[in-house]
Write a protein that holds these residues in place. Structure first.
Motif, mmCIF file in Angstrom:
data_model
loop_
_atom_site.group_PDB
_atom_site.id
_atom_site.type_symbol
_atom_site.label_atom_id
_atom_site.label_comp_id
_atom_site.label_asym_id
_atom_site.label_seq_id
_atom_site.Cartn_x
_atom_site.Cartn_y
_atom_site.Cartn_z
ATOM 1 N N GLY A 52 5.650 -1.403 1.372
ATOM 2 C CA GLY A 52 4.346 -0.805 1.568
ATOM 3 C C GLY A 52 3.772 -0.283 0.277
ATOM 4 N N GLU A 53 3.812 -1.068 -0.780
ATOM 5 C CA GLU A 53 3.382 -0.575 -2.073
ATOM 6 C C GLU A 53 1.869 -0.540 -2.175
ATOM 7 O OE1 GLU A 53 7.096 -1.823 -4.936
ATOM 8 O OE2 GLU A 53 5.103 -2.610 -5.296
ATOM 9 N N PRO A 58 5.655 3.062 -4.041
ATOM 10 C CA PRO A 58 6.111 2.646 -2.720
ATOM 11 C C PRO A 58 5.959 3.788 -1.716
ATOM 12 C CG PRO A 58 7.994 3.129 -4.119
ATOM 13 C CD PRO A 58 6.763 3.287 -4.978
ATOM 14 N N LEU A 59 5.323 3.488 -0.598
ATOM 15 C CA LEU A 59 5.198 4.491 0.457
ATOM 16 C C LEU A 59 6.476 4.593 1.271
ATOM 17 C CD1 LEU A 59 1.666 3.849 2.011
ATOM 18 C CD2 LEU A 59 2.344 5.679 0.464
ATOM 19 N N ASP A 60 7.172 3.483 1.376
ATOM 20 C CA ASP A 60 8.331 3.412 2.263
ATOM 21 C C ASP A 60 9.436 2.610 1.586
ATOM 22 O OD1 ASP A 60 9.835 3.655 4.587
ATOM 23 O OD2 ASP A 60 8.924 1.891 5.530
ATOM 24 N N PRO A 61 10.029 3.149 0.520
ATOM 25 C CA PRO A 61 10.948 2.357 -0.304
ATOM 26 C C PRO A 61 12.161 1.825 0.439
ATOM 27 C CG PRO A 61 11.051 4.693 -0.882
ATOM 28 C CD PRO A 61 9.868 4.526 0.015
ATOM 29 N N ASP A 62 12.648 2.555 1.438
ATOM 30 C CA ASP A 62 13.837 2.080 2.150
ATOM 31 C C ASP A 62 13.503 1.416 3.483
ATOM 32 O OD1 ASP A 62 13.027 4.272 3.563
ATOM 33 O OD2 ASP A 62 14.877 5.430 3.295
ATOM 34 N N GLY A 63 12.204 1.276 3.777
ATOM 35 C CA GLY A 63 11.795 0.594 5.000
ATOM 36 C C GLY A 63 11.960 1.402 6.273
ATOM 37 N N ALA A 69 7.997 2.502 13.023
ATOM 38 C CA ALA A 69 6.740 2.017 13.596
ATOM 39 C C ALA A 69 6.962 0.757 14.415
ATOM 40 C CB ALA A 69 5.722 1.759 12.487
ATOM 41 N N GLY A 70 7.931 -0.066 14.002
ATOM 42 C CA GLY A 70 8.221 -1.295 14.722
ATOM 43 C C GLY A 70 8.815 -1.073 16.097
ATOM 44 N N ASP A 71 9.284 0.137 16.372
ATOM 45 C CA ASP A 71 9.813 0.433 17.703
ATOM 46 C C ASP A 71 8.720 0.480 18.764
ATOM 47 O OD1 ASP A 71 12.407 0.594 16.810
ATOM 48 O OD2 ASP A 71 12.405 2.771 16.587
ATOM 49 N N CYS A 72 7.472 0.663 18.340
ATOM 50 C CA CYS A 72 6.361 0.747 19.294
ATOM 51 C C CYS A 72 6.093 -0.631 19.891
ATOM 52 C CB CYS A 72 5.108 1.269 18.598
ATOM 53 S SG CYS A 72 3.651 1.357 19.665
#
Length: 519
Positions: A52-53, A58-63, A69-72
């Motif tokens: 998410g750069e 990076p906003l979310d360096p480790d994912g 969010a993918g759980d939704c």
């Protein structure tokens, strides 16, 4: 589940539960939410950026955020549970819509002012977390989104995904966060606030369209701040002692409480007690009642003199680094106290302290200590339910309406214990509030920075409370108590409010119900 069954609705990395096109957030006409700048535009053949750069940050360096969010699965169970969706019916003011925005920002888009507004409108009540069948950690997602506005990166590598706040908003929020977490500073404001209330300025400002437009935060503060004296001393009838000055302290401890309060009878536990910030300044009688009940139940109560803010307001407001500083101090203080458990009588504070392990997970010197301390934290009702009663209860003939504070009922999942404690009091009748799981609009600083939405939610909650016909409102959070009491006063149906500790204290001490209702 047989082989013919469809995919599990709550399984990670699986599609929406409904067939057909994904039931995600639809287009929002006339609203400029996000843009994809040229420097961050991804290669379509490469897919979304896993980090998410934006620019070089990076906003979310480790994912982790992308995985959360993918759980939704876009099922929509959160929509009827969400207070802001109930108010406006706007997809982007629902948890599902905000998750959609977060995913776009993680994919490299830049959010506009409208996107930031949708995040700000979220109360952080966590009703969606309770309602979600997929276990989506929306609390982690919205806290991260708020840091993108509150903790803007420095230097050329720090391109933020959301625009900066206006100068006015920055000044207001700085004033709030440099006052409320510091009891001495907050106490210094109580005199001017009460002087303004005695002069009727709160009612005058509430009727002024100009004041509401130019200084809505000040109007909200005048209306919500409790008007009765903030003193921990009470007379024999249990009422506030008018001879004590607001905020008067004893020689030791917090707000007149000694540093150690011995157990009555056989000692069953040694507990530390968080006195809080708003609780300490505006509701010290709640802390006094909490200590008396714990002592009556066989606990030595330790009230560390050096304790400060737990960091709840900062954490829930997106000021994560500030919250971590408060957390480290709280951990050190209660470690030194050598207690079996840390008792918290404010729902928001307890919720934040139970998150210390996650907050300091990336801080090696503190991570293990934070996890250990978080494991010792107990809400007042939770602890008493686990401990079991020792002190006899005297009859208390009164009807009470119990309000579930969001950070107790949703964030900590503590709902049955307070009701069990109240139901065990002889003569007490417990009335349930319609739509009791919906937020009252307090939500930390929400009723100061989003006063219109908070007032509407408060009005709905006040109507529901009044509809119970109860003699007394009972809750476990100071913000809720102030918010609902203000809303009840505004609609012309005032009702006294008390903390559950005060109700238990009155029963244990065989006091009259009028000690709770004559306020």
């Amino acid at each position: 589940m047989g082989t013919s069954a469809g995919p599990a609705a709550d399984a990670r990395h699986q599609g929406p539960v409904r067939s057909g096109a994904p039931d995600g957030a639809g287009p929002v006409r006339g609203r400029h939410l996000v843009t994809r700048p040229e420097h961050a535009a991804p290669d379509p053949s490469a897919g979304p950026s896993p980090a998410g750069e934006i620019g070089r940050r990076p906003l979310d360096p480790d994912g982790e955020l992308r995985e959360l969010a993918g759980d939704c699965v876009h099922c929509g169970f959160c929509l009827p549970a969400c207070p802001t969706y109930q108010l406006w019916g706007e997809e982007m003011d629902s948890p599902r819509g905000r998750i959609h925005l977060i995913i776009q920002l993680l994919d490299g888009a830049e959010g506009g002012e409208a996107a930031a507004t949708h995040f700000d409108r979220c109360l952080g009540c966590m009703a969606c977390v309770t309602a979600c069948p997929s276990g989506v950690r929306y609390d982690r997602l919205i806290e991260a989104a708020r840091t993108w506005t509150e903790e803007r990166p420095a230097g050329p590598a720090g391109v933020a995904p959301l625009p900066p706040r206006s100068l006015r908003d920055r000044v207001i929020r700085r004033a709030i966060f440099e006052t409320f977490p510091y009891p001495r500073r907050l106490r210094a404001l109580t005199g001017p606030l009460r002087a303004a209330q005695r002069a009727g300025l709160d009612r005058l400002a509430g009727r002024s369209e100009l004041a509401a437009r130019l200084a809505p935060e000040l109007v909200a503060a005048l209306q919500v701040a409790p008007g009765r004296p903030a003193t921990g001393r009470r007379n024999q009838a249990g009422r506030p002692d008018a001879s004590a000055r607001p905020g008067q302290r004893g020689r030791a401890g917090q707000a007149g409480l000694p540093e150690r309060i011995p157990a009555r009878g056989q000692r069953r536990a040694v507990v530390g007690m968080l006195t809080g910030c708003v609780q300490r300044v505006f509701f010290p009688h709640v802390n006094a009642a909490t200590a008396r009940v714990l002592a009556a139940e066989g606990c030595d109560v330790i009230v560390p003199r050096s304790q400060g803010c737990c960091g709840a307001l900062s954490l829930h407001g997106g000021r994560r680094a500030e919250a971590a500083r408060f957390a480290r101090r709280a951990i050190a203080v209660f470690e030194a106290a050598g207690v079996d458990a840390v008792i918290v009588n404010s729902a928001g504070c307890g919720s934040a302290m139970k998150e210390y392990g996650e907050l300091l997970a990336d801080d090696p010197p503190w991570s293990a200590r934070a996890t250990a301390l978080a494991g010792q934290v107990r809400d007042f009702s939770q602890f008493l339910a686990e401990l079991g009663p020792a002190a006899p209860r005297s009859p208390l003939p009164i009807t009470v309406a119990y309000h579930d504070a969001c950070h107790l009922g949703h964030a900590q999942r503590i709902t049955s214990q307070p009701r069990q404690l109240l139901a065990a009091i002889p003569g007490l009748t417990l009335a349930e509030i319609a739509d009791g799981s919906i937020c009252c609009g307090s939500a930390g600083i929400y009723n100061l920075v989003q006063p219109d939405a908070a007032a509407e939610l408060g009005a709905r909650k006040a109507a529901a409370v009044y509809g119970t016909g109860a003699d007394l409102l009972v809750t476990a959070n100071p913000g809720c108590s102030m918010q609902i009491a203000t809303a009840l006063d505004t609609r012309g149906t005032p009702l006294p409010a008390a903390h559950i500790a005060e109700v238990l204290d009155a029963s244990i001490r065989a006091l009259s119900p009028t000690t709770l209702t004559a306020r």
